[in-house]
Design a protein around this motif. Structure first.
Motif, PDB file in Angstrom:
ATOM      1  N   GLU A   1       0.818  -1.218   0.000  1.00 30.72           N
ATOM      2  CA  GLU A   1       0.000   0.000   0.000  1.00 30.72           C
ATOM      3  C   GLU A   1       0.850   1.266   0.000  1.00 30.72           C
ATOM      4  N   LYS A   2       1.938   1.278   0.749  1.00 31.51           N
ATOM      5  CA  LYS A   2       2.793   2.461   0.785  1.00 31.51           C
ATOM      6  C   LYS A   2       3.434   2.707  -0.581  1.00 31.51           C
ATOM      7  N   TYR A   3       3.840   1.629  -1.238  1.00 32.87           N
ATOM      8  CA  TYR A   3       4.430   1.764  -2.569  1.00 32.87           C
ATOM      9  C   TYR A   3       3.367   2.209  -3.574  1.00 32.87           C
ATOM     10  N   ARG A   4       2.131   1.729  -3.418  1.00 28.05           N
ATOM     11  CA  ARG A   4       1.045   2.142  -4.309  1.00 28.05           C
ATOM     12  C   ARG A   4       0.813   3.653  -4.197  1.00 28.05           C
ATOM     13  N   ALA A   5       0.752   4.144  -2.957  1.00 25.91           N
ATOM     14  CA  ALA A   5       0.532   5.575  -2.742  1.00 25.91           C
ATOM     15  C   ALA A   5       1.682   6.398  -3.313  1.00 25.91           C
ATOM     16  N   PHE A   6       2.905   5.912  -3.121  1.00 23.39           N
ATOM     17  CA  PHE A   6       4.087   6.595  -3.658  1.00 23.39           C
ATOM     18  C   PHE A   6       4.029   6.635  -5.187  1.00 23.39           C
ATOM     19  N   SER A   7       3.704   5.503  -5.807  1.00 28.99           N
ATOM     20  CA  SER A   7       3.632   5.416  -7.261  1.00 28.99           C
ATOM     21  C   SER A   7       2.542   6.316  -7.827  1.00 28.99           C
ATOM     22  N   GLN A   8       1.429   6.384  -7.124  1.00 29.51           N
ATOM     23  CA  GLN A   8       0.307   7.195  -7.606  1.00 29.51           C
ATOM     24  C   GLN A   8       0.678   8.669  -7.675  1.00 29.51           C
ATOM     25  N   LYS A   9       1.533   9.118  -6.768  1.00 27.98           N
ATOM     26  CA  LYS A   9       1.983  10.511  -6.786  1.00 27.98           C
ATOM     27  C   LYS A   9       2.898  10.784  -7.975  1.00 27.98           C
ATOM     28  N   LEU A  10       3.676   9.783  -8.362  1.00 24.26           N
ATOM     29  CA  LEU A  10       4.611   9.945  -9.478  1.00 24.26           C
ATOM     30  C   LEU A  10       3.940   9.805 -10.840  1.00 24.26           C
ATOM     31  N   ILE A  11       2.772   9.183 -10.845  1.00 21.33           N
ATOM     32  CA  ILE A  11       2.068   8.912 -12.103  1.00 21.33           C
ATOM     33  C   ILE A  11       0.723   9.614 -12.033  1.00 21.33           C
ATOM     34  N   PRO A  12       0.669  10.863 -12.476  1.00 22.35           N
ATOM     35  CA  PRO A  12      -0.549  11.659 -12.323  1.00 22.35           C
ATOM     36  C   PRO A  12      -1.710  11.223 -13.205  1.00 22.35           C
ATOM     37  N   GLU A  13      -1.409  10.464 -14.268  1.00 18.85           N
ATOM     38  CA  GLU A  13      -2.495  10.019 -15.139  1.00 18.85           C
ATOM     39  C   GLU A  13      -3.466   9.126 -14.371  1.00 18.85           C
ATOM     40  N   GLU A  14      -4.657   9.004 -14.923  1.00 20.48           N
ATOM     41  CA  GLU A  14      -5.669   8.159 -14.280  1.00 20.48           C
ATOM     42  C   GLU A  14      -5.340   6.693 -14.552  1.00 20.48           C
ATOM     43  N   THR A  15      -4.489   6.166 -13.705  1.00 23.22           N
ATOM     44  CA  THR A  15      -4.004   4.802 -13.865  1.00 23.22           C
ATOM     45  C   THR A  15      -4.329   4.012 -12.608  1.00 23.22           C
ATOM     46  N   ARG A  16      -4.868   2.838 -12.779  1.00 25.21           N
ATOM     47  CA  ARG A  16      -5.165   1.980 -11.628  1.00 25.21           C
ATOM     48  C   ARG A  16      -3.900   1.228 -11.231  1.00 25.21           C
ATOM     49  N   ILE A  17      -3.442   1.450 -10.030  1.00 23.95           N
ATOM     50  CA  ILE A  17      -2.180   0.891  -9.548  1.00 23.95           C
ATOM     51  C   ILE A  17      -2.449   0.002  -8.338  1.00 23.95           C
ATOM     52  N   ILE A  18      -1.849  -1.181  -8.349  1.00 24.45           N
ATOM     53  CA  ILE A  18      -1.963  -2.089  -7.209  1.00 24.45           C
ATOM     54  C   ILE A  18      -0.902  -1.773  -6.174  1.00 24.45           C
ATOM     55  N   GLY A  19       0.328  -1.519  -6.656  1.00 24.94           N
ATOM     56  CA  GLY A  19       1.435  -1.229  -5.750  1.00 24.94           C
ATOM     57  C   GLY A  19       2.397  -2.394  -5.625  1.00 24.94           C
ATOM     58  N   VAL A  20       2.894  -2.887  -6.771  1.00 28.44           N
ATOM     59  CA  VAL A  20       3.858  -3.992  -6.778  1.00 28.44           C
ATOM     60  C   VAL A  20       5.154  -3.492  -7.412  1.00 28.44           C
ATOM     61  N   ARG A  21       6.262  -3.733  -6.747  1.00 25.82           N
ATOM     62  CA  ARG A  21       7.550  -3.257  -7.244  1.00 25.82           C
ATOM     63  C   ARG A  21       7.964  -4.029  -8.496  1.00 25.82           C
ATOM     64  N   VAL A  22       8.692  -3.328  -9.369  1.00 25.22           N
ATOM     65  CA  VAL A  22       9.059  -3.893 -10.675  1.00 25.22           C
ATOM     66  C   VAL A  22       9.854  -5.201 -10.566  1.00 25.22           C
ATOM     67  N   PRO A  23      10.842  -5.328  -9.669  1.00 25.26           N
ATOM     68  CA  PRO A  23      11.552  -6.625  -9.581  1.00 25.26           C
ATOM     69  C   PRO A  23      10.617  -7.801  -9.308  1.00 25.26           C
ATOM     70  N   LEU A  24       9.586  -7.560  -8.487  1.00 27.98           N
ATOM     71  CA  LEU A  24       8.622  -8.623  -8.208  1.00 27.98           C
ATOM     72  C   LEU A  24       7.780  -8.939  -9.443  1.00 27.98           C
ATOM     73  N   LEU A  25       7.490  -7.920 -10.232  1.00 31.98           N
ATOM     74  CA  LEU A  25       6.740  -8.143 -11.473  1.00 31.98           C
ATOM     75  C   LEU A  25       7.556  -8.975 -12.456  1.00 31.98           C
ATOM     76  N   ARG A  26       8.852  -8.707 -12.504  1.00 35.79           N
ATOM     77  CA  ARG A  26       9.727  -9.495 -13.398  1.00 35.79           C
ATOM     78  C   ARG A  26       9.786 -10.956 -12.949  1.00 35.79           C
ATOM     79  N   GLU A  27       9.868 -11.157 -11.652  1.00 32.65           N
ATOM     80  CA  GLU A  27       9.889 -12.528 -11.134  1.00 32.65           C
ATOM     81  C   GLU A  27       8.568 -13.240 -11.421  1.00 32.65           C
ATOM     82  N   LEU A  28       7.476 -12.516 -11.312  1.00 31.32           N
ATOM     83  CA  LEU A  28       6.174 -13.110 -11.595  1.00 31.32           C
ATOM     84  C   LEU A  28       6.083 -13.519 -13.065  1.00 31.32           C
TER      85      LEU A  28
END
Length: 233
Positions: free
Chosen positions: A19-46
């Motif tokens: 949740e903290k990463y989601r809130a941080f990401s939402q501030k950096l990405i002002p567009e209307e984007t739905r964000i879960i809050g998963v860090r990129v290294p974890l996405l690569r592993e997934l």
């Protein structure tokens, strides 16, 4: 009914949410984007966990709910693209690129598509088309692909020439062009210095390029002072 494999992917993404990463990401990405809050290294592993099933998931690409889902799709595509014929590569890319609706998605996707380096001549005409597209994100995609994969001796001049033709006042397109020029300066300082000096790009884009050059740790202080002299008012 939604594909079960796609539903499984979404559940795994939710399980990785921060949740903290989601809130941080939402501030950096002002567009209307739905964000879960998963860090990129974890996405690569997934994405790696789905090796052998990439095409099954990519078959359901096109109506994702979350930014992270699009990122995983781009990683899945990158894992299998090199083994595909060009026609099939384009089939997936033409579905993926319209989904890139913010700078983070665009830049992360572009950095992953290293297979293009072995097919630069095939992709060049299509990227030139994207650089003139109506969507600013398609334009940014083209520019970031070029700065990642085309700033080599044989394409340097063509890339710089094309930057002059990227017509957009969109902040993230202008910043992408500035970024490309700054990377080109690091690799080809004398050529790029002359380019900045004589460029017909908008003043704001040139000044952003100069700022990014000055911010680079790969540029010495003397060079930074020289490039600053080219700043426009």
């Amino acid at each position: 009914m939604m594909d079960l494999l796609r539903a499984e992917l979404r559940e795994k993404l939710r399980a990785l949410a921060d949740e903290k990463y989601r809130a941080f990401s939402q501030k950096l990405i002002p567009e209307e984007t739905r964000i879960i809050g998963v860090r990129v290294p974890l996405l690569r592993e997934l994405a790696k966990a789905y090796r052998g099933r990439e095409l099954e998931l990519l078959a359901t690409m096109g109506n994702p709910h979350f930014m992270e889902e699009i990122m995983v799709d781009s990683f899945l595509y990158a894992q299998v693209a090199a083994s595909m014929p060009y026609k099939n590569q384009m089939q997936y890319l033409e579905k993926l690129v319209p989904l890139l609706n913010n700078w983070a998605l665009c830049d992360t996707c572009c950095a992953s598509l290293k297979y293009v380096r072995k097919q630069r001549s095939e992709y060049w005409p299509w990227l030139c088309e994207q650089s003139c597209a109506s969507s600013p994100w398609s334009q940014r995609f083209a520019v970031v692909m070029m700065l990642n994969h085309y700033l080599i001796d044989s394409y340097r001049d063509a890339v710089l020439e094309l930057m002059e033709k990227v017509s957009s006042e969109h902040y993230y397109v202008s910043m992408a062009v500035a970024w490309a020029i700054s990377i080109c300066y690091i690799k080809y300082p004398s050529v790029t210095f002359e380019y900045v000096k004589n460029s017909k790009l908008p003043t704001i884009t040139i000044n952003r390029a100069i700022r990014k050059i000055r911010e680079s740790r790969q540029v010495n202080e003397a060079e930074k002072e020289m490039i600053t002299l080219l700043k426009r008012s």
